[in-house]
Design a protein around this motif. Structure first.
Motif, PDB file in Angstrom:
ATOM      1  N   ILE A  47      44.322  40.162  39.556  1.00  0.00           N
ATOM      2  CA  ILE A  47      44.597  40.588  40.935  1.00  0.00           C
ATOM      3  C   ILE A  47      46.092  40.768  41.176  1.00  0.00           C
ATOM      4  CG2 ILE A  47      42.483  39.574  41.838  1.00  0.00           C
ATOM      5  CD1 ILE A  47      44.065  37.186  42.792  1.00  0.00           C
ATOM      6  N   SER A  48      46.928  40.129  40.359  1.00  0.00           N
ATOM      7  CA  SER A  48      48.380  40.289  40.514  1.00  0.00           C
ATOM      8  C   SER A  48      48.868  41.598  39.923  1.00  0.00           C
ATOM      9  CB  SER A  48      49.111  39.115  39.860  1.00  0.00           C
ATOM     10  OG  SER A  48      48.771  37.890  40.481  1.00  0.00           O
ATOM     11  N   ARG A  49      48.055  42.223  39.087  1.00  0.00           N
ATOM     12  CA  ARG A  49      48.417  43.534  38.541  1.00  0.00           C
ATOM     13  C   ARG A  49      48.194  44.660  39.538  1.00  0.00           C
ATOM     14  NH1 ARG A  49      45.914  46.225  35.297  1.00  0.00           N
ATOM     15  NH2 ARG A  49      47.632  47.576  34.690  1.00  0.00           N
ATOM     16  N   ASN A  50      47.391  44.385  40.545  1.00  0.00           N
ATOM     17  CA  ASN A  50      47.038  45.413  41.521  1.00  0.00           C
ATOM     18  C   ASN A  50      48.274  45.856  42.295  1.00  0.00           C
ATOM     19  OD1 ASN A  50      45.844  47.040  43.487  1.00  0.00           O
ATOM     20  ND2 ASN A  50      44.059  45.696  43.651  1.00  0.00           N
ATOM     21  N   SER A  51      48.394  47.169  42.477  1.00  0.00           N
ATOM     22  CA  SER A  51      49.534  47.698  43.223  1.00  0.00           C
ATOM     23  C   SER A  51      49.518  47.224  44.667  1.00  0.00           C
ATOM     24  CB  SER A  51      49.533  49.232  43.169  1.00  0.00           C
ATOM     25  OG  SER A  51      48.305  49.739  43.660  1.00  0.00           O
ATOM     26  N   LEU A  55      52.251  36.994  41.704  1.00  0.00           N
ATOM     27  CA  LEU A  55      51.768  35.675  41.303  1.00  0.00           C
ATOM     28  C   LEU A  55      52.184  34.609  42.310  1.00  0.00           C
ATOM     29  CD1 LEU A  55      52.517  35.824  37.467  1.00  0.00           C
ATOM     30  CD2 LEU A  55      50.263  35.717  38.517  1.00  0.00           C
ATOM     31  N   TRP A  56      53.436  34.646  42.712  1.00  0.00           N
ATOM     32  CA  TRP A  56      53.949  33.694  43.694  1.00  0.00           C
ATOM     33  C   TRP A  56      53.223  33.845  45.035  1.00  0.00           C
ATOM     34  CZ3 TRP A  56      56.620  29.397  43.421  1.00  0.00           C
ATOM     35  CH2 TRP A  56      57.231  28.876  44.566  1.00  0.00           C
ATOM     36  N   GLY A  57      52.981  35.107  45.425  1.00  0.00           N
ATOM     37  CA  GLY A  57      52.296  35.365  46.683  1.00  0.00           C
ATOM     38  C   GLY A  57      50.872  34.849  46.675  1.00  0.00           C
ATOM     39  N   HIS A  58      50.143  35.015  45.569  1.00  0.00           N
ATOM     40  CA  HIS A  58      48.762  34.549  45.494  1.00  0.00           C
ATOM     41  C   HIS A  58      48.660  33.035  45.488  1.00  0.00           C
ATOM     42  CE1 HIS A  58      46.481  38.197  45.273  1.00  0.00           C
ATOM     43  NE2 HIS A  58      47.170  38.665  44.260  1.00  0.00           N
ATOM     44  N   LEU A  59      49.713  32.362  45.065  1.00  0.00           N
ATOM     45  CA  LEU A  59      49.649  30.907  44.957  1.00  0.00           C
ATOM     46  C   LEU A  59      50.172  30.194  46.199  1.00  0.00           C
ATOM     47  CD1 LEU A  59      50.715  30.401  41.221  1.00  0.00           C
ATOM     48  CD2 LEU A  59      48.431  30.169  42.200  1.00  0.00           C
ATOM     49  N   VAL A  60      51.390  30.547  46.668  1.00  0.00           N
ATOM     50  CA  VAL A  60      52.005  29.731  47.725  1.00  0.00           C
ATOM     51  C   VAL A  60      52.597  30.534  48.871  1.00  0.00           C
ATOM     52  CG1 VAL A  60      52.517  27.791  46.191  1.00  0.00           C
ATOM     53  CG2 VAL A  60      54.161  29.657  46.393  1.00  0.00           C
ATOM     54  N   SER A  61      52.291  31.822  49.013  1.00  0.00           N
ATOM     55  CA  SER A  61      52.829  32.565  50.146  1.00  0.00           C
ATOM     56  C   SER A  61      52.118  32.145  51.424  1.00  0.00           C
ATOM     57  CB  SER A  61      52.668  34.074  49.930  1.00  0.00           C
ATOM     58  OG  SER A  61      51.313  34.456  50.060  1.00  0.00           O
ATOM     59  N   PRO A  62      52.775  32.247  52.584  1.00  0.00           N
ATOM     60  CA  PRO A  62      52.140  31.851  53.857  1.00  0.00           C
ATOM     61  C   PRO A  62      51.048  32.802  54.310  1.00  0.00           C
ATOM     62  CG  PRO A  62      54.288  32.832  54.259  1.00  0.00           C
ATOM     63  CD  PRO A  62      54.165  32.693  52.775  1.00  0.00           C
ATOM     64  N   GLN A 109      41.931  51.841  38.526  1.00  0.00           N
ATOM     65  CA  GLN A 109      41.808  51.565  39.945  1.00  0.00           C
ATOM     66  C   GLN A 109      42.776  50.478  40.395  1.00  0.00           C
ATOM     67  OE1 GLN A 109      40.119  53.002  42.345  1.00  0.00           O
ATOM     68  NE2 GLN A 109      40.673  51.507  43.905  1.00  0.00           N
ATOM     69  N   LEU A 110      43.100  49.556  39.488  1.00  0.00           N
ATOM     70  CA  LEU A 110      44.025  48.481  39.842  1.00  0.00           C
ATOM     71  C   LEU A 110      45.442  48.976  40.070  1.00  0.00           C
ATOM     72  CD1 LEU A 110      42.886  45.675  37.378  1.00  0.00           C
ATOM     73  CD2 LEU A 110      42.628  45.680  39.855  1.00  0.00           C
ATOM     74  N   GLY A 111      45.768  50.107  39.459  1.00  0.00           N
ATOM     75  CA  GLY A 111      47.146  50.580  39.547  1.00  0.00           C
ATOM     76  C   GLY A 111      48.050  49.656  38.755  1.00  0.00           C
ATOM     77  N   GLY A 112      49.209  49.347  39.290  1.00  0.00           N
ATOM     78  CA  GLY A 112      50.125  48.449  38.615  1.00  0.00           C
ATOM     79  C   GLY A 112      51.288  48.097  39.515  1.00  0.00           C
ATOM     80  N   THR A 113      51.530  46.802  39.704  1.00  0.00           N
ATOM     81  CA  THR A 113      52.635  46.385  40.552  1.00  0.00           C
ATOM     82  C   THR A 113      53.926  46.349  39.748  1.00  0.00           C
ATOM     83  OG1 THR A 113      53.460  44.619  41.967  1.00  0.00           O
ATOM     84  CG2 THR A 113      52.144  43.955  40.086  1.00  0.00           C
TER      85      THR A 113
END
Length: 812
Positions: A557-561, A505-512, A494-498
């Motif tokens: 969560i970073s593995r999710n497509s 990873l960068w988006g989950h930590l410091v993206s606006p 279900q997670l798919g793969g990015t």
């Protein structure tokens, strides 16, 4: 007297102790026995209500019926007929009597594929005959109080059958023709009176069973969690503590309930409908609602599997919501109704967020004093995705986080106070329910089991047995329902793969748009503190539980497509790990109290409060009360010029202008501009929508603009040109029109049906240069304000919708 040690009898004895009277045990037992017996009897009686159904193995109702039975209501869906008659070409005649309890105009409607008809008192009311696809026909009829013969005919020429009969009594809502007004034989007055009594009594029984369920849950909590509850009561016993947490919970409940930002239309839509299907049809299938599912339920909400319709997301939330939906059904709410669904979602999101606040406070009191506990609780609830996500709809995280925090309370109570009584069974059940509501909780479940194995081996076997027993039952259900070991949403696939996990990873930590360090900046202090004091913390197993929890969740969560979580607000996907940040913060604070000076602690708390205020502003104020965040979308995840937490009308309009101008073509005078044309820029308009009359866009806010360019070679020599608009509106709307800042006209329109308006335009006003934009500005003073504090639902500012526009010579 050995039976008195059985859990069931302990349940009754606790109740008797509460009531100070052991006779209460026998009273409750007799009441329970009487309620159960009458419930079964009422159910068996109601199964005989309905019309006599004659099934024929042909499409002309000829010959002797192949099957005679009592149907509760004239309704067929799917392959029911094939199961009964072994053929897809058949006909049915339902006949009997209908009881009209009071005089008035009744509306009847038949939805069928193929032909059908309705007869009352020998007169044909509805004619929906012939071979056709799914088609609905409705008629009104005035009926006096009394009983009337009723006959409903239906035939199916092959394929998927649909047959539903609805009615709308005076002063009530529309629904399927109910079984309690239908009789297979002519009823007498005594029979009608008895049926009405049974109907009234069945409603009372529903209230009784809901009451028994809630009472049972409360007593079980008292029995199995007596020590933590007594500790909590001691915590809340002080006036300051009680008043402080009540004030904080009131603030959380108020802000979530009255928030105009609403995501009940997103992934959460379908949770409560599945609960209703379980209650009314004893299944998680939504086949019974196929003919009534409204258009706002999109493809991502539902999945078709083995020719059945299911809710796509975890089944745990619908299961936990069963008592609340049961109460709502008794109160007359129907989860098919969008307003009813949104209302109950709002109630449950408020309730789950408030309970989360209480549980977080209880955890904080294990490690911090009263004042600091309130500070940490307010920060981690109001300043995180807990409130900006859980407070906007009934997501799968709502109940899951409640069970996660409850499990933590049980484990921490045993660890911090070194009690000998272990709550193994309840801990295992709570861990499994967290997983059932949200599969990503498997990380927390695994880490807690490992922690228990290291700290409290005595409870390990009991916890694992409960988890595996529940999991085995869930697998049996899944295999019988879906023919697979687990439902689709619980499978790793279900997670798919990015393709770029680094970006995620960068988006989950410091993206606006999704960065947890941006939306909850105070967690940076927790991360920094754990790095500075790792030499003092590394020996604590709980420290490694929190570190692994955060790290593994981030990787998962970073593995999710679709790692950003679609159209949502902020770091929604990180909500599962907020308790880990809380626990890490408490461990650090507990260390600070013992090893740092008062001045240093005050400096740290000052910085923490500064970051916490930023998080509260972003998540509570912007996340719950800035409706422009709903329109921000998810296509500019790394755009700092217009971050989601600062979304505004001006910001979104400028972004739309910049996005569309890249693909802008020169407009040719005389051509028609449609809502999806690339010869114009639509700024402050919503997305393109389709209708029977064509495509259109709704305006957003009180000012909407359309930009276009005209080449110098098209310079018009005429003094006057004509601007033609095709406009619809929401209710009565006034429109003031400007072209290149010069007013060219105004008009008023009422209703969604479009009308054409023409305005003369001086040719000199038009800019005939490929380097200059012509701006058509709509001022809309009567647009609906985007903030609505009364109810949740559609809170965007609507005024007009545009279908097309054209600028042409006045000689045409």
């Amino acid at each position: 007297m050995e039976f008195l040690h059985k859990p069931l009898w302990q349940f009754f004895l606790v109740l008797a102790h509460i009531m100070r009277n052991r006779k209460f045990v026998w009273f409750l037992f007799c009441l329970l026995f009487f309620t159960g017996a009458t419930t079964i009897g009422t159910f068996l009686i109601q199964k005989r209500w309905g019309l006599l159904a004659e099934y024929y193995a042909n499409t002309e109702w000829k010959g002797s019926p192949s099957l005679l039975k009592i149907d509760n209501t004239p309704c067929l869906r799917g392959e029911t007929s094939h199961d009964l008659l072994s053929t897809n070409r058949f006909s049915v005649r339902w006949k009997g009597w209908i009881d009209i309890s009071y005089s008035g105009t009744y509306r009847f409607m038949i939805v069928s594929d193929d032909g059908s008809s309705l007869w009352i008192d020998g007169k044909q009311i509805i004619d929906n005959s012939g071979f056709h696809g799914k088609k609905s026909v409705s008629e009104n009829i005035f009926l006096h109080q009394g009983t009337y013969p009723i006959e409903i005919l239906y035939f199916q020429g092959g394929g998927y059958s649909v047959m539903e009969t609805f009615w709308l009594p005076p002063g009530k809502s529309e629904g399927l023709l109910p079984s309690y007004v239908l009789f297979s034989t002519h009823p007498g007055k005594a029979q009608i009176f008895l049926r009405r009594c049974i109907l009234f009594y069945s409603v009372i029984l529903k209230f009784l069973w809901v009451g028994f369920l809630l009472l049972g849950i409360a007593v079980c909590i008292v029995i199995f969690c007596k020590d933590p509850i007594m500790f909590s009561l001691k915590v809340y016993r002080s006036r300051r503590g009680l008043s402080g947490i009540l004030l904080l919970c009131t603030l959380v409940a108020w802000t979530t309930y009255f928030s105009p930002v609403d995501y009940s239309w997103s992934d959460a839509l379908g949770n409560l409908l599945t609960s209703q299907a379980i209650l009314q049809h004893r299944t998680v299938k939504l086949d019974e609602y196929q003919g009534k599912l409204p258009g706002y339920i999109k493809g991502w909400h539902l999945r078709r599997k083995h020719d059945h319709l299911y809710y796509h997301y975890p089944v745990g939330t619908p299961v936990v919501a069963l008592p609340f939906v049961s109460i709502a059904n008794v109160a007359g709410l129907d989860m098919v109704n969008r307003e009813h669904d949104a209302f109950l979602q709002n109630i449950l999101s408020m309730l789950s967020t408030t309970i989360t606040c209480l549980l977080i406070y209880a955890i904080c009191r294990y490690y911090a004093s009263l004042g600091y506990s309130l500070l940490f609780t307010g920060t981690f609830v109001l300043g995180s995705s807990i409130i900006s996500t859980m407070g906007t709809g009934l997501w799968s995280i709502n109940f899951s986080l409640v069970f996660v925090l409850f499990s933590l309370i049980l484990v921490l109570y045993d660890n911090v106070f070194q009690r000998f009584r272990v709550y193994s069974y309840l801990t295992g059940l709570s861990l499994f329910l967290a997983y059932l509501c949200r599969p990503t909780s498997i990380l927390f479940l695994t880490l807690i089991v490992v922690y228990i194995a290291l700290i409290k081996r005595a409870m390990l076997v009991k916890v694992i047995v409960v988890i595996f027993l529940c999991l085995a039952l869930f697998m049996i259900f899944s295999w019988s329902e879906y023919q697979q070991i687990l439902p689709d949403y619980y499978l790793p696939i279900q997670l798919g793969g990015t393709s770029n996990i680094g970006t995620a990873l960068w988006g989950h930590l410091v993206s606006p748009s999704r960065g947890v360090l941006i939306y909850s900046p105070y967690v940076f202090l927790s991360i920094l503190g754990s790095l500075v004091y790792i030499r003092h913390l590394y020996r604590q197993p709980l420290f490694w539980v929190t570190v692994l929890w955060i790290g593994l969740h981030l990787l998962l969560i970073s593995r999710n497509s679709m790692w950003w979580g679609g159209g949502c607000f902020g770091s929604r996907m990180f909500t599962d790990a907020i308790p880990a940040f809380l626990l890490l913060t408490l461990l650090l604070w507990y260390f600070h109290i013992k090893h740092s000076s008062v001045i240093f602690r005050r400096i740290v708390i000052g910085i923490f409060m500064l970051f916490a205020s930023i998080g509260i502003y972003i998540n509570t104020y912007q996340g719950l009360y800035n409706t422009y965040t709903l329109d921000w979308g998810d296509s500019h995840l790394f755009d700092w010029k217009c971050p989601q937490f600062l979304a505004s009308h001006t910001c979104l309009a400028e972004r739309e202008f910049q996005d569309q101008k890249r693909h802008l073509d020169i407009y040719t005078l005389g051509d028609t501009i449609y809502p999806d044309s690339n010869t114009a820029i639509f700024s402050s308009w919503y997305w393109v929508q389709n209708s029977k009359t064509g495509k259109f866009r709704w305006s957003r806010g009180k000012i909407a603009k359309i930009f276009f360019k005209v080449a110098s070679s098209q310079k018009n020599q005429e003094r006057t040109m004509i601007l033609e608009l095709q406009i619809g509106s929401y209710q009565q709307q006034r429109v003031v029109l400007f072209l290149n800042e010069k007013q060219i006209g105004q008009f008023s329109h009422s209703g969604n049906e479009p009308s054409s308006y023409k305005f003369p335009v001086a040719a000199a006003v038009l800019k005939n240069s490929s380097d200059e934009y012509n701006s058509l500005i709509f001022e809309l003073p009567d647009a609906i304000e985007p903030r609505n504090f009364k109810i949740k639902g559609w809170v965007r500012a609507l005024a007009i919708n545009i279908r097309q526009l054209r600028l042409f010579s006045g000689e045409e």
